[in-house]
Write an enzyme that holds these catalytic residues in place. Sequence first.
Site, PDB file in Angstrom:
ATOM      1  N   ASN A  26      76.476  47.002  34.136  1.00 58.54           N
ATOM      2  CA  ASN A  26      76.838  48.273  34.774  1.00 58.54           C
ATOM      3  C   ASN A  26      75.703  48.831  35.627  1.00 58.54           C
ATOM      4  OD1 ASN A  26      79.353  48.318  33.367  1.00 58.54           O
ATOM      5  ND2 ASN A  26      78.255  49.041  31.549  1.00 58.54           N
ATOM      6  N   HIS A  33      88.244  56.438  28.346  1.00 56.52           N
ATOM      7  CA  HIS A  33      87.238  55.760  27.518  1.00 56.52           C
ATOM      8  C   HIS A  33      87.269  56.250  26.064  1.00 56.52           C
ATOM      9  CE1 HIS A  33      83.050  54.709  26.308  1.00 56.52           C
ATOM     10  NE2 HIS A  33      83.253  53.688  27.124  1.00 56.52           N
ATOM     11  N   GLU A  66      89.089  59.721  34.284  1.00 54.24           N
ATOM     12  CA  GLU A  66      87.861  59.082  34.758  1.00 54.24           C
ATOM     13  C   GLU A  66      87.939  58.989  36.277  1.00 54.24           C
ATOM     14  OE1 GLU A  66      87.027  55.391  32.692  1.00 54.24           O
ATOM     15  OE2 GLU A  66      87.574  56.278  30.779  1.00 54.24           O
ATOM     16  N   SER A  74      86.967  52.356  33.603  1.00 54.62           N
ATOM     17  CA  SER A  74      85.900  51.416  33.252  1.00 54.62           C
ATOM     18  C   SER A  74      86.372  49.980  33.069  1.00 54.62           C
ATOM     19  CB  SER A  74      85.191  51.891  31.983  1.00 54.62           C
ATOM     20  OG  SER A  74      86.088  51.913  30.891  1.00 54.62           O
ATOM     21  N   ASP A 121      85.268  61.965  34.050  1.00 56.90           N
ATOM     22  CA  ASP A 121      84.172  61.114  33.579  1.00 56.90           C
ATOM     23  C   ASP A 121      83.803  60.163  34.710  1.00 56.90           C
ATOM     24  OD1 ASP A 121      82.748  58.931  32.524  1.00 56.90           O
ATOM     25  OD2 ASP A 121      83.662  59.151  30.546  1.00 56.90           O
ATOM     26  N   HIS A 175      81.324  55.419  35.968  1.00 55.35           N
ATOM     27  CA  HIS A 175      81.282  54.243  36.850  1.00 55.35           C
ATOM     28  C   HIS A 175      81.396  54.607  38.326  1.00 55.35           C
ATOM     29  CE1 HIS A 175      81.453  51.370  33.530  1.00 55.35           C
ATOM     30  NE2 HIS A 175      82.204  52.267  32.937  1.00 55.35           N
ATOM     31  N   LYS A 180      74.225  53.819  33.551  1.00 51.83           N
ATOM     32  CA  LYS A 180      74.892  52.756  34.305  1.00 51.83           C
ATOM     33  C   LYS A 180      74.286  52.635  35.693  1.00 51.83           C
ATOM     34  CE  LYS A 180      78.648  52.559  31.180  1.00 51.83           C
ATOM     35  NZ  LYS A 180      79.729  53.273  30.571  1.00 51.83           N
TER      36      LYS A 180
HETATM   37  C1  LIG Z   1      79.840  53.818  29.286  1.00 53.12           C
HETATM   38  C2  LIG Z   1      80.773  54.944  29.361  1.00 53.12           C
HETATM   39  C3  LIG Z   1      80.491  56.141  28.697  1.00 53.12           C
HETATM   40  C4  LIG Z   1      79.313  56.292  27.780  1.00 53.12           C
HETATM   41  O1  LIG Z   1      78.122  56.393  28.466  1.00 53.12           O
HETATM   42  P1  LIG Z   1      76.754  55.987  27.715  1.00 53.12           P
HETATM   43  O2  LIG Z   1      75.698  56.670  28.484  1.00 53.12           O
HETATM   44  O3  LIG Z   1      76.688  54.490  27.793  1.00 53.12           O
HETATM   45  O4  LIG Z   1      76.886  56.468  26.311  1.00 53.12           O
HETATM   46  C5  LIG Z   1      81.356  57.188  28.864  1.00 53.12           C
HETATM   47  N1  LIG Z   1      82.453  57.080  29.623  1.00 53.12           N
HETATM   48  C6  LIG Z   1      82.770  55.936  30.273  1.00 53.12           C
HETATM   49  C7  LIG Z   1      83.991  55.889  31.104  1.00 53.12           C
HETATM   50  C8  LIG Z   1      81.945  54.835  30.152  1.00 53.12           C
HETATM   51  O5  LIG Z   1      82.258  53.702  30.760  1.00 53.12           O
END
Ligand SMILES: *Cc1c(COP(=O)(O)O)cnc(C)c1O
Length: 388
Positions: free
Chosen positions: A48, A132, A175, A179, A204, A207, A246
């Site tokens: 990522n 997620h 999101e 993801s 969220d 990504h 990421k």
């Molecule tokens: C990876 C991810 C998270 C969590 O983030 P971290 O910093 O790795 O804990 C939250 N939401 C989505 C959509 C993700 O892909």
Amino acid sequence: MPALDEILQAQLQQRKDQQLYRQLVPTEILPDGYIRRNGKTYLNFSSNDYFGLSQHPDVIAAARDALSISGAGASALVTGYHPYLETLAANLAKAKNTEAALIFGSGYLANIGTISALVGKGDLILADKLCHACMVDGAQLSGATFRRFRHNDMEHLGQLLAERKQYRHCLILTETVFSMDGDCAPLAAIQKLAQRHDAWLMSDDAHGLGITDSSFPRKRESGANALKDSRLRGDDDVIQMGTLSKGLGAYGGYVCGSQTLVDYLVNTARSAIFTTALPPSIVAAADKALSILMSDTELGRAPLNHARHFTSLLGLPEAQSPIVPLVLGEAEQAIAASKQLAEEGFWVSAIRPPTVPASTSRLRFSFSALHKTVDIKRLVTAIRKNID
Ligand SMILES: *Cc1c(COP(=O)(O)O)cnc(C)c1O
């Protein structure tokens, strides 16, 4: 009475029988997008770290310069709120065009803490079906009524919103870039529905940072990004969550929104209050990575360009993000395909339930600015040879 280990062994065996058993494998990260595991080197298509910023010399230097101490030593509300945290929060808010931001220990902690602070019993959460796991966990932790709408289905969301009046508050979760599927949410449409039904929207952007319009609403007006429809108005009723772990190549999570929202979370988000603040060095690294990403448009475009090159070579629908799924069906098919590509020197992890729904096990390719055009071509050749 069977001993603890006996009970656990039986459950693990079940997972093994279903090809769902998971194991940790020590993996070294090498330069140029390569990894080494079990003594073999692979070109990695499962990272990522979309822009390679975890290896950027300026990012490493920023982390090193901040290494006079290794840890924050206390929670942010006690003495752990290092000036680097304040700077990073201000820069994130600027990047997202919001009043303020709050840094969390990880994206996971940001989601569970924020959702459970904003809503509770008597409230309604409406989440995209593909949200997620940590948004789902936050929803469950909150105690609010939890409903899911079919993925990106505005008609279904509208139907569920019809019941909104029976609840005190309503929070919609989605999101920006999904993801495991790599497609984007119709944020403008969701925001319109949220406004019409007096609901709050939380997106969220784990990504999407640096990739979609919604990430840098001011800077990326001109298009050329994944999603024109994805721009969020930076108003008070939008909660923009994301991760430092990421695209920024560091570690941590954040929430951007109004100053009032941030003040409220400082006082109520348990996953921010009852935990030690991030180490200053990682915060300095994330801040440097953010400034590089915001100033280098070429870098911002590279992962999506690679993904689009990949989908066009394979005749797949055009990539909307650096994430491209190849859905194969059962877990064993995805595992077999992953092994075949590994034999050709490409690391592409198989994604299985419960991360994705049953019978949609897949290879999930993620593209990075560290990849070269010739790498994409070689990968496509290996896929053509091994997977039908
Ligand atoms: C990876 C991810 C998270 C969590 O983030 P971290 O910093 O790795 O804990 C939250 N939401 C989505 C959509 C993700 O892909």
